[in-house]
Each structure stands twice: as structure tokens, then as C-alpha cells.
Design a protein around this motif. Structure first.
Motif, PDB file in Angstrom:
ATOM      1  N   VAL A   1       0.846  -1.451  -0.115  1.00 37.03           N
ATOM      2  CA  VAL A   1       0.169   0.125  -0.227  1.00 37.03           C
ATOM      3  C   VAL A   1       1.061   1.264   0.080  1.00 37.03           C
ATOM      4  CG1 VAL A   1      -1.608  -0.533   1.342  1.00 37.03           C
ATOM      5  CG2 VAL A   1      -0.254  -0.181   2.826  1.00 37.03           C
ATOM      6  N   ALA A   2       0.558   1.771  -0.511  1.00 33.90           N
ATOM      7  CA  ALA A   2       1.066   3.666   0.080  1.00 33.90           C
ATOM      8  C   ALA A   2       0.142   4.361  -0.176  1.00 33.90           C
ATOM      9  CB  ALA A   2       1.847   3.930  -2.172  1.00 33.90           C
ATOM     10  N   PRO A   3       1.042   5.398   0.986  1.00 31.02           N
ATOM     11  CA  PRO A   3      -0.034   7.092   1.254  1.00 31.02           C
ATOM     12  C   PRO A   3      -0.574   7.604  -0.104  1.00 31.02           C
ATOM     13  CG  PRO A   3       1.554   7.279   2.322  1.00 31.02           C
ATOM     14  CD  PRO A   3       1.918   6.022   1.464  1.00 31.02           C
ATOM     15  N   ASP A   4      -1.890   8.392   0.140  1.00 31.88           N
ATOM     16  CA  ASP A   4      -2.217   9.108  -1.223  1.00 31.88           C
ATOM     17  C   ASP A   4      -1.057  10.991  -1.104  1.00 31.88           C
ATOM     18  OD1 ASP A   4      -3.245  10.373  -4.230  1.00 31.88           O
ATOM     19  OD2 ASP A   4      -3.898  11.985  -2.701  1.00 31.88           O
ATOM     20  N   GLU A   5      -0.246  11.275  -1.811  1.00 33.81           N
ATOM     21  CA  GLU A   5       0.516  12.384  -1.675  1.00 33.81           C
ATOM     22  C   GLU A   5       0.255  13.385  -2.721  1.00 33.81           C
ATOM     23  OE1 GLU A   5       4.318  11.693  -0.781  1.00 33.81           O
ATOM     24  OE2 GLU A   5       3.521  11.016   1.078  1.00 33.81           O
ATOM     25  N   HIS A   6      -1.291  13.862  -2.397  1.00 34.43           N
ATOM     26  CA  HIS A   6      -1.888  15.078  -3.504  1.00 34.43           C
ATOM     27  C   HIS A   6      -1.707  14.467  -4.787  1.00 34.43           C
ATOM     28  CE1 HIS A   6      -0.701  17.894  -0.500  1.00 34.43           C
ATOM     29  NE2 HIS A   6       0.795  17.364  -0.332  1.00 34.43           N
ATOM     30  N   GLY A   7      -2.569  12.970  -4.919  1.00 36.01           N
ATOM     31  CA  GLY A   7      -3.416  12.184  -5.968  1.00 36.01           C
ATOM     32  C   GLY A   7      -1.981  11.666  -6.694  1.00 36.01           C
ATOM     33  N   VAL A   8      -0.884  11.330  -6.236  1.00 37.45           N
ATOM     34  CA  VAL A   8       0.754  10.404  -6.413  1.00 37.45           C
ATOM     35  C   VAL A   8       0.324   9.368  -5.413  1.00 37.45           C
ATOM     36  CG1 VAL A   8       0.579  12.045  -8.610  1.00 37.45           C
ATOM     37  CG2 VAL A   8       2.201  12.202  -5.776  1.00 37.45           C
ATOM     38  N   PRO A   9       1.050   8.127  -5.513  1.00 39.73           N
ATOM     39  CA  PRO A   9       1.091   7.422  -4.407  1.00 39.73           C
ATOM     40  C   PRO A   9       2.630   7.969  -3.405  1.00 39.73           C
ATOM     41  CG  PRO A   9       1.711   6.215  -6.253  1.00 39.73           C
ATOM     42  CD  PRO A   9       1.526   7.112  -6.488  1.00 39.73           C
ATOM     43  N   GLY A  10       2.848   7.371  -1.881  1.00 43.64           N
ATOM     44  CA  GLY A  10       4.085   7.908  -1.715  1.00 43.64           C
ATOM     45  C   GLY A  10       4.445   7.011  -1.162  1.00 43.64           C
TER      46      GLY A  10
ATOM     47  N   GLY B   1     -19.766  -2.001 -12.125  1.00 46.63           N
ATOM     48  CA  GLY B   1     -20.530  -0.926 -12.744  1.00 46.63           C
ATOM     49  C   GLY B   1     -19.876  -0.283 -14.076  1.00 46.63           C
ATOM     50  N   ALA B   2     -20.817   0.931 -14.543  1.00 46.21           N
ATOM     51  CA  ALA B   2     -20.151   1.240 -15.367  1.00 46.21           C
ATOM     52  C   ALA B   2     -18.813   2.439 -14.818  1.00 46.21           C
ATOM     53  CB  ALA B   2     -20.845   2.058 -16.191  1.00 46.21           C
ATOM     54  N   GLY B   3     -18.188   2.310 -16.101  1.00 48.37           N
ATOM     55  CA  GLY B   3     -16.653   3.280 -16.530  1.00 48.37           C
ATOM     56  C   GLY B   3     -16.326   2.450 -15.927  1.00 48.37           C
ATOM     57  N   ASP B   4     -14.640   3.678 -15.744  1.00 45.68           N
ATOM     58  CA  ASP B   4     -13.157   3.410 -15.212  1.00 45.68           C
ATOM     59  C   ASP B   4     -13.169   3.096 -13.526  1.00 45.68           C
ATOM     60  OD1 ASP B   4     -10.905   1.684 -15.767  1.00 45.68           O
ATOM     61  OD2 ASP B   4     -10.017   3.530 -16.854  1.00 45.68           O
ATOM     62  N   ASN B   5     -12.478   2.499 -13.041  1.00 41.51           N
ATOM     63  CA  ASN B   5     -12.608   2.386 -12.292  1.00 41.51           C
ATOM     64  C   ASN B   5     -11.316   1.806 -11.592  1.00 41.51           C
ATOM     65  OD1 ASN B   5     -12.748   1.893  -9.114  1.00 41.51           O
ATOM     66  ND2 ASN B   5     -14.049   0.615  -8.746  1.00 41.51           N
ATOM     67  N   LEU B   6     -10.119   2.664 -12.902  1.00 38.68           N
ATOM     68  CA  LEU B   6      -9.204   1.677 -12.576  1.00 38.68           C
ATOM     69  C   LEU B   6      -8.015   3.012 -12.557  1.00 38.68           C
ATOM     70  CD1 LEU B   6      -7.044  -0.700 -11.642  1.00 38.68           C
ATOM     71  CD2 LEU B   6      -6.806  -1.391 -13.737  1.00 38.68           C
ATOM     72  N   GLU B   7      -6.895   3.449 -11.513  1.00 39.30           N
ATOM     73  CA  GLU B   7      -6.360   3.963 -12.118  1.00 39.30           C
ATOM     74  C   GLU B   7      -4.470   3.865 -11.639  1.00 39.30           C
ATOM     75  OE1 GLU B   7      -5.255   8.507 -10.213  1.00 39.30           O
ATOM     76  OE2 GLU B   7      -6.999   7.690  -9.745  1.00 39.30           O
ATOM     77  N   GLU B   8      -3.899   3.691 -12.351  1.00 43.03           N
ATOM     78  CA  GLU B   8      -2.430   2.808 -12.341  1.00 43.03           C
ATOM     79  C   GLU B   8      -1.359   4.343 -12.179  1.00 43.03           C
ATOM     80  OE1 GLU B   8      -1.430   0.467 -15.540  1.00 43.03           O
ATOM     81  OE2 GLU B   8      -2.502  -1.299 -14.598  1.00 43.03           O
ATOM     82  N   TYR B   9      -0.215   4.147 -11.259  1.00 42.63           N
ATOM     83  CA  TYR B   9       0.821   4.817 -10.981  1.00 42.63           C
ATOM     84  C   TYR B   9       2.289   4.264 -11.536  1.00 42.63           C
ATOM     85  CZ  TYR B   9       3.622   8.405  -9.634  1.00 42.63           C
ATOM     86  OH  TYR B   9       4.996   9.502  -9.604  1.00 42.63           O
ATOM     87  N   TRP B  10       3.297   4.524 -12.358  1.00 43.14           N
ATOM     88  CA  TRP B  10       4.060   3.445 -12.474  1.00 43.14           C
ATOM     89  C   TRP B  10       5.096   4.747 -11.805  1.00 43.14           C
ATOM     90  CZ3 TRP B  10       5.264  -1.329 -14.748  1.00 43.14           C
ATOM     91  CH2 TRP B  10       3.579  -1.558 -15.688  1.00 43.14           C
TER      92      TRP B  10
END
Length: 161
Positions: free
Chosen positions: A94-103, A143-152
Motif C-alpha cells: 500500500v502507499a499513502p496518497d500524496e496530492h493525487g500520487v502515491p507516497g 458498474g459502469a466506467g473505469d474504476n482503475l488508476e495506475e501509477y508507474w
């Protein structure tokens, strides 16, 4: 070059900011089934923006430590529970969220019999069993829509025990 992350044992307290640890602890909330079953009731906070809860089966290939972590993901529209169908530990990242990106990521090793529920929007690694079979029941949003966000990550991490 990689950055090292050391695993630690999974505990409810250490995981609390990222989700619910699902395990049997203490006395059951209720005894059911003619006194033959303890019910540990309502252990996960399932949270969906819309849609409904669904149960899927995932069959993941086992990984090994050290584990190269290059990417994390999150599900902005719903929580996600991983429930192992074998009595084996698995790796949780897991990673904390830091202003929209993972810490900086954190890594946990579960104990046999533990399951978890990631809160909606929690950055986490992919399902990472360490032993075969890697069979899991997964409860998440349908449900409808894309429920996935990836960060490399620009620089990968190496998860070590």
C-alpha cells in the motif's frame, strides 16, 4: 537502481489508514447454525460511489521475495476486498496518497487466515500471493466506467523480507 522496502507483519493497527484487516479475533458476535458456527459480523467497510458489490474469483500466479514493485493502482469508485481461498500468507503493498500520487509504499505479510479490504481510493500493489494456489475471492464494485488508476514509479522498489 531500486529502493528497498522491508516487509512487516500485517496488523489491524498498522493497516488501519489503508483499509480493514479481516480476521477472526476475540469472541464471535453471534453463535449461529445450531451452535456450531461463530459469526464475526460486518468486518469490512465496503464503499461504492455507484454500481453494486460483486464477487469475482481471481487466480493469480505466485510471486517470490524479493519482489520488484514498479506500479501501484487504486480504485476511485469503490473499495476492494481480497479474501484468500487457501490458508497461505500473501504480500500486501500500500502507499499513502500524496496530492493525487502515491507516497513511499509499505509492504505487509499477512498471516494464514487473514483477508483485507482496501478503502476506496487506496493506492495498492496488485494481488500478490506467495504460494500456490493463488485463488482469491474479490469483492469490489461492479458498474459502469473505469474504476482503475495506475501509477508507474520512475525508480522501482524492491520488496524484501
Amino acid at each position: 537502481m531500486t529502493l528497498d522496502i522491508h516487509t512487516r507483519p500485517m496488523t489491524a493497527e498498522a493497516f488501519a489508514r489503508f483499509g480493514d484487516l479481516l480476521e477472526i479475533s476475540g469472541a464471535p458476535d453471534k453463535i449461529i447454525n445450531q451452535g456450531q458456527c461463530g459469526r464475526f459480523h460486518d468486518r469490512a467497510r465496503m464503499d461504492f460511489s455507484d454500481g453494486r458489490a460483486g464477487i469475482s474469483l481471481f487466480d493469480a500466479k505466485p510471486r517470490t521475495l524479493p519482489y520488484r514493485l514498479e506500479m501501484v493502482e487504486r480504485h476511485p469508485d469503490g473499495s476492494q476486498a481480497f479474501i484468500p481461498m487457501a490458508h497461505q500468507p500473501f504480500l500486501v503493498i500500500v502507499a499513502p496518497d500524496e496530492h493525487g500520487v502515491p507516497g513511499r509504499p509499505r509492504a505487509f505479510l499477512t498471516q494464514p487466515g487473514q483477508a483485507l479490504n482496501f478503502f476506496r481510493g487506496t493506492w495498492h500493489g496488485v494481488l500478490t500471493p506467495l504460494h500456490a494456489p493463488g485463488l482469491f475471492a474479490v469483492v469490489d464494485r461492479i458498474g459502469a466506467g473505469d474504476n482503475l488508476e495506475e501509477y508507474w514509479f520512475d525508480t522501482p522498489y524492491m520488496v524484501v523480507s
